[in-house]
Scaffold this motif. Structure first.
Motif, PDB file in Angstrom:
ATOM      1  N   VAL A 292      25.121  49.954  53.607  1.00 30.80           N
ATOM      2  CA  VAL A 292      26.506  49.498  53.727  1.00 30.80           C
ATOM      3  C   VAL A 292      27.391  50.654  54.184  1.00 30.80           C
ATOM      4  O   VAL A 292      27.020  51.824  54.094  1.00 30.80           O
ATOM      5  CB  VAL A 292      27.043  48.937  52.392  1.00 30.80           C
ATOM      6  CG1 VAL A 292      26.242  47.730  51.972  1.00 30.80           C
ATOM      7  CG2 VAL A 292      27.032  50.000  51.306  1.00 30.80           C
ATOM      8  N   GLU A 293      28.567  50.311  54.658  1.00 27.58           N
ATOM      9  CA  GLU A 293      29.504  51.326  55.113  1.00 27.58           C
ATOM     10  C   GLU A 293      30.018  52.141  53.915  1.00 27.58           C
ATOM     11  O   GLU A 293      30.020  51.666  52.782  1.00 27.58           O
ATOM     12  CB  GLU A 293      30.701  50.664  55.802  1.00 27.58           C
ATOM     13  CG  GLU A 293      30.342  49.902  57.063  1.00 27.58           C
ATOM     14  CD  GLU A 293      31.561  49.223  57.665  1.00 27.58           C
ATOM     15  OE1 GLU A 293      32.675  49.440  57.135  1.00 27.58           O
ATOM     16  OE2 GLU A 293      31.392  48.476  58.631  1.00 27.58           O
ATOM     17  N   PRO A 294      30.472  53.378  54.166  1.00 27.09           N
ATOM     18  CA  PRO A 294      31.066  54.177  53.084  1.00 27.09           C
ATOM     19  C   PRO A 294      32.188  53.399  52.389  1.00 27.09           C
ATOM     20  O   PRO A 294      32.997  52.737  53.039  1.00 27.09           O
ATOM     21  CB  PRO A 294      31.618  55.407  53.819  1.00 27.09           C
ATOM     22  CG  PRO A 294      30.759  55.519  55.037  1.00 27.09           C
ATOM     23  CD  PRO A 294      30.431  54.116  55.438  1.00 27.09           C
ATOM     24  N   GLY A 295      32.165  53.461  51.059  1.00 26.22           N
ATOM     25  CA  GLY A 295      33.182  52.752  50.283  1.00 26.22           C
ATOM     26  C   GLY A 295      32.773  51.367  49.851  1.00 26.22           C
ATOM     27  O   GLY A 295      33.449  50.741  49.021  1.00 26.22           O
ATOM     28  N   LYS A 364      24.829  63.423  53.878  1.00 29.19           N
ATOM     29  CA  LYS A 364      25.405  62.077  53.815  1.00 29.19           C
ATOM     30  C   LYS A 364      24.406  61.035  54.302  1.00 29.19           C
ATOM     31  O   LYS A 364      24.203  59.991  53.662  1.00 29.19           O
ATOM     32  CB  LYS A 364      26.663  62.008  54.663  1.00 29.19           C
ATOM     33  CG  LYS A 364      27.878  62.723  54.096  1.00 29.19           C
ATOM     34  CD  LYS A 364      29.049  62.629  55.059  1.00 29.19           C
ATOM     35  CE  LYS A 364      30.270  63.350  54.522  1.00 29.19           C
ATOM     36  NZ  LYS A 364      31.395  63.342  55.490  1.00 29.19           N
ATOM     37  N   MET A 365      23.788  61.318  55.442  1.00 28.89           N
ATOM     38  CA  MET A 365      22.871  60.341  56.024  1.00 28.89           C
ATOM     39  C   MET A 365      21.641  60.135  55.138  1.00 28.89           C
ATOM     40  O   MET A 365      21.177  59.008  54.951  1.00 28.89           O
ATOM     41  CB  MET A 365      22.447  60.785  57.428  1.00 28.89           C
ATOM     42  CG  MET A 365      23.582  60.779  58.450  1.00 28.89           C
ATOM     43  SD  MET A 365      24.469  59.181  58.502  1.00 28.89           S
ATOM     44  CE  MET A 365      23.132  58.050  58.941  1.00 28.89           C
ATOM     45  N   MET A 366      21.116  61.223  54.561  1.00 28.99           N
ATOM     46  CA  MET A 366      19.953  61.076  53.696  1.00 28.99           C
ATOM     47  C   MET A 366      20.297  60.282  52.443  1.00 28.99           C
ATOM     48  O   MET A 366      19.495  59.485  51.957  1.00 28.99           O
ATOM     49  CB  MET A 366      19.393  62.456  53.340  1.00 28.99           C
ATOM     50  CG  MET A 366      18.567  63.078  54.467  1.00 28.99           C
ATOM     51  SD  MET A 366      17.568  64.492  53.952  1.00 28.99           S
ATOM     52  CE  MET A 366      18.820  65.759  53.851  1.00 28.99           C
ATOM     53  N   SER A 367      21.482  60.491  51.897  1.00 30.36           N
ATOM     54  CA  SER A 367      21.903  59.746  50.702  1.00 30.36           C
ATOM     55  C   SER A 367      22.095  58.270  51.019  1.00 30.36           C
ATOM     56  O   SER A 367      21.678  57.394  50.242  1.00 30.36           O
ATOM     57  CB  SER A 367      23.192  60.340  50.137  1.00 30.36           C
ATOM     58  OG  SER A 367      23.592  59.641  48.987  1.00 30.36           O
ATOM     59  N   MET A 368      22.709  57.958  52.155  1.00 28.77           N
ATOM     60  CA  MET A 368      22.928  56.553  52.532  1.00 28.77           C
ATOM     61  C   MET A 368      21.604  55.854  52.813  1.00 28.77           C
ATOM     62  O   MET A 368      21.384  54.717  52.376  1.00 28.77           O
ATOM     63  CB  MET A 368      23.842  56.479  53.752  1.00 28.77           C
ATOM     64  CG  MET A 368      25.276  56.923  53.477  1.00 28.77           C
ATOM     65  SD  MET A 368      26.311  57.003  54.952  1.00 28.77           S
ATOM     66  CE  MET A 368      26.639  55.265  55.223  1.00 28.77           C
TER      67      MET A 368
END
Length: 563
Positions: A292-295, A364-368
Motif C-alpha cells: 500500500v502507499e505510505p500512510g 524504505k523500499m525494503m520495509s514496504m
C-alpha cells in the motif's frame, strides 16, 4: 463452553488444583529473590536461587500424594512446577559455566559486586575503605586494557568476550546506582569516593569498548553487530528435555528441512497459478511489490483484523470475548526497533512495522516490500485474533498462575497453528498471491528451525544465517539481518525460533487426535487449549486425552511422522 468432563469423564473439570497457591508463592518468591539480588554475575545471587530451588524441589517430593487423587489439574501442576524448577537449575549451571569462562577478563568484577551488594544489604559503608577498593579497581582495569591490546591471542575471544563486555556494562549500571544512593547524603562519601568512582566509571566504559573491538571484532559505534552465544549440543538437549520434546537436535533439523521442502513444492504450485511456471522466486517478487502507499498501512491492518475476527466467529472456530475484540490497540514501530523486529509485533497490541520519512530510500523500499499486503494478511491473523491477542486475553483470565510456564512451543505454536488451519480451510478465500504470502511465512519458520539449531550446534555463523534467509527464503537483506539479530541476541531462549513451527506441528497433530472421535467440537478444543493456559504441549495432550500422569512422567510423544 464444554467442561473437562467431556474430554475426561472421570474428572471434575471445575475442581481447582491444590498446587495453585504453591505455584503462586514460588513465582512471587523467585521474583523477589531475583529482584533483590539483581547483579547477574553475583555468586550470592546464584547461591540464593540455587538454595531456594533445592529446598522447594525437596518439599515438592512430599506432595506426590496428589497423584492418588482424581484431580488431574493437580497432576498437571505438579509436573509443571517440577519441570520449571529443574529447568531453572539447568540454566543456573549453564550460566555459571559460561561466566567461569569470562573470569580472565574480569579480575575486578568480584570487588565491584561486593561494593554494590553491600549497598543492597544496607551494610555499614566506610568511605575511605571503599575509595581504596575503587582505586585498586582502577589499576586492575588499566592493566586489563593493556593486556587486551598487546596479548589478545591469550585471552577469551568471540562470544565469551562479548559476554564479559555485557557483564561490565551491567556492573557499570549497578555501580552508578550505588554511587547515586550515597551521593550528597554522606559528606565523607563525596570527599572520598567521588573522584575514584568517576574514574572507574569511565574506565569501565573504555574496557567494555576495547573488549568488543579487540576480542569480538565490533567496531566502536556499531550497534547493529550480531554475535550470539551458541549453547552447544548438550545445551540443546537439556532445553529440549525441559520443553518435553523427545527429539534430538539433528531430528529437529530434519523436521525443518522436510517442512521446508513441502513449502517449496507449494510455492511452485502457487507460482503456476500466477502463470509463472515453477518460478516461485519471481512470484515472490511480484507479491513483495504489492504494497500500500505510505500512510495507508494502518488502515490495511485494521481491515485485516476485522476480517480475521469475522471469519473465526462466523465459522465458530473459537470463542472471542467482546472485550478481546473491542480493546486492541495499534502502534507504529520506530526505525531503530525495526532493525530487530522488521515485521509486525502483536499481543495485547499490534505494532506496525513500516518505513518513516527519516529512513533512506533503500530502507524504505525494503520495509514496504517486507510488509506487503499478502505478508501482512497472514501476520495479522498470527498476531491478533485468533492468535496472540486472543491468547493473552484468555490467559490473563483463566488459570493465570500458569503463565510462569511460558513456552514458545505453546505460545508461538498457537499463533502459527492458525496459519496452518487457514491454509487448509477452503472457506478462507486465498488468491495465488495470498498463498505466496502465507507460504513465505511458513518457509520462514522452517528456516528458523534450521539456522537457529545449527547456530547453537556451531554449524552456522550469523552471516550464514542471514544468507540462508536471503538466498533460500527470499527475505530482503535488511529484514533478514533484523530477524537473525532478534533470534541470536540472547533475549530469546535458544529453542524459541524453532518453537514456532514445532509447536504448531504439535498442536496441529493434537487437534487431529482430539477431534478424531468427534467427542468435542473444534471450538471446544480451541477454547480448552486457551483456558488451560501455558504449558509444554506434551502435558496439554496428556490432559486432553486423559492419559495417566505420574510424578516421574517422561515425554514420549513423537508428534511428527517420518522422523
Amino acid at each position: 463452553m464444554v467442561t473437562l468432563t467431556v474430554v475426561a469423564p472421570s474428572v471434575n473439570g471445575s475442581e481447582p488444583s491444590v498446587l495453585r497457591s504453591l505455584i503462586e508463592r514460588i513465582t512471587a518468591d523467585l521474583k523477589d529473590i531475583e529482584s533483590f539480588f539483581s547483579i547477574k554475575l553475583s555468586s550470592r545471587r546464584k547461591k540464593k536461587i540455587y538454595e531456594f530451588l533445592e529446598s522447594e524441589l525437596n518439599s515438592l517430593k512430599g506432595l506426590s500424594w496428589v497423584f492418588k487423587s482424581p484431580n488431574t489439574q493437580s497432576h498437571v501442576d505438579y509436573l509443571l512446577i517440577k519441570n520449571y524448577m529443574e529447568r531453572r537449575f539447568q540454566q543456573l549451571e549453564l550460566d555459571s559455566s559460561l561466566d567461569e569462562k569470562t573470569t580472565p577478563l574480569l579480575p575486578f568484577a568480584s570487588t565491584l559486586v561486593d561494593i554494590c551488594e553491600a549497598r543492597i544489604l544496607v551494610l555499614p559503608m566506610h568511605s575511605q575503605t571503599v575509595a581504596q577498593k575503587l582505586f585498586e579497581v582502577q589499576l586492575q582495569i588499566a592493566d586489563m586494557i593493556e593486556k587486551v591490546k598487546i596479548s589478545a591471542d591469550k585471552l577469551p575471544v568471540g562470544t565469551v568476550a562479548f559476554r564479559a563486555a555485557s557483564h561490565i556494562d551491567n556492573l557499570r549500571e549497578h555501580l552508578k546506582e550505588w554511587y547515586t544512593f550515597y551521593e550528597g547524603y554522606d559528606p565523607l562519601f563525596d570527599w572520598w569516593a567521588s573522584n575514584p568512582y568517576k574514574v572507574v566509571d569511565k574506565n569501565l566504559a573504555t574496557i567494555s569498548e576495547v573488549i568488543r573491538e579487540e576480542l569480538v571484532g565490533i567496531k566502536p559505534g556499531n550497534n547493529d553487530a550480531i554475535v550470539g552465544q551458541p549453547i552447544g549440543r548438550d545445551g540443546l538437549l537439556a532445553d529440549l528435555q525441559a520443553e518435553m520434546i523427545p527429539y534430538t537436535p539433528e531430528e529437529i533439523i530434519s523436521i525443518g528441512e522436510k517442512e521446508f521442502g513441502w513449502c517449496i513444492s507449494e510455492l511452485k504450485t502457487a507460482a503456476n497459478a500466477m502463470k509463472l511456471g515453477n518460478d516461485w522466486r519471481q512470484a515472490l517478487e511480484e507479491v513483495k511489490n504489492d504494497y500500500v502507499e505510505p500512510g495507508k498501512q494502518t488502515q490495511l491492518v485494521q481491515d485485516l483484523i476485522l476480517e480475521a475476527i469475522t471469519f473465526v466467529e462466523k465459522h465458530k472456530l473459537v470463542t472471542v470475548p467482546p472485550i478481546a475484540k473491542q480493546t486492541w490497540q495499534m502502534f507504529m514501530m520506530s526505525p531503530q526497533r525495526q532493525k530487530v523486529n522488521p515485521f509486525f509485533l502483536g499481543g495485547e497490541s499490534i505494532i506496525v512495522s513500516y518505513p518513516t520519512d527519516a529512513m533512506d530510500h533503500e530502507s524504505k523500499m525494503m520495509s514496504m516490500r517486507g510488509n506487503n499486503i499478502h505478508f501482512s494478511r497472514a501476520t495479522v491473523f498470527h498476531e491478533m485474533i485468533p492468535g496472540h491477542h486472543l491468547q493473552m486475553h484468555i490467559n490473563a483470565r483463566s488459570n493465570s498462575y500458569r503463565r510462569i510456564f511460558d513456552t514458545p512451543f505453546s505460545v508461538e505454536g498457537w499463533a502459527l497453528y492458525w496459519e496452518f488451519l487457514l491454509w487448509d480451510d477452503e472457506r478462507f478465500v486465498k488468491t495465488p498471491k495470498n498463498r505466496i504470502g502465507m507460504l513465505f511465512w511458513r518457509l520462514h519458520r522452517c528456516a528458523r528451525i534450521i539456522f537457529s539449531v545449527r547456530f547453537h550446534l556451531g554449524q552456522m555463523s550469523p552471516q550464514e544465517c542471514i544468507d540462508l534467509l536471503v538466498n533460500e527464503v527470499g527475505h530482503e537483506r535488511a529484514t533478514a539481518e533484523g530477524e537473525v539479530r532478534r533470534s541470536l541476541s540472547g533475549e530469546y531462549s535458544p529453542l524459541y525460533q524453532a518453537g514456532y513451527m514445532l509447536g504448531a506441528l504439535q498442536i496441529y497433530a493434537l487437534r487431529k487426535e482430539v477431534l478424531r472421535d468427534g467427542v468435542i467440537s473444534e471450538m471446544e478444543f480451541h477454547d480448552l487449549f486457551l483456558q488451560q493456559n501455558r504449558m509444554p504441549n506434551e502435558i496439554m495432550r496428556a490432559w486432553l486425552l486423559n492419559k495417566e500422569l505420574s510424578a516421574d512422567y517422561k515425554p514420549t510423544w513423537r508428534f511428527y511422522s517420518g522422523i
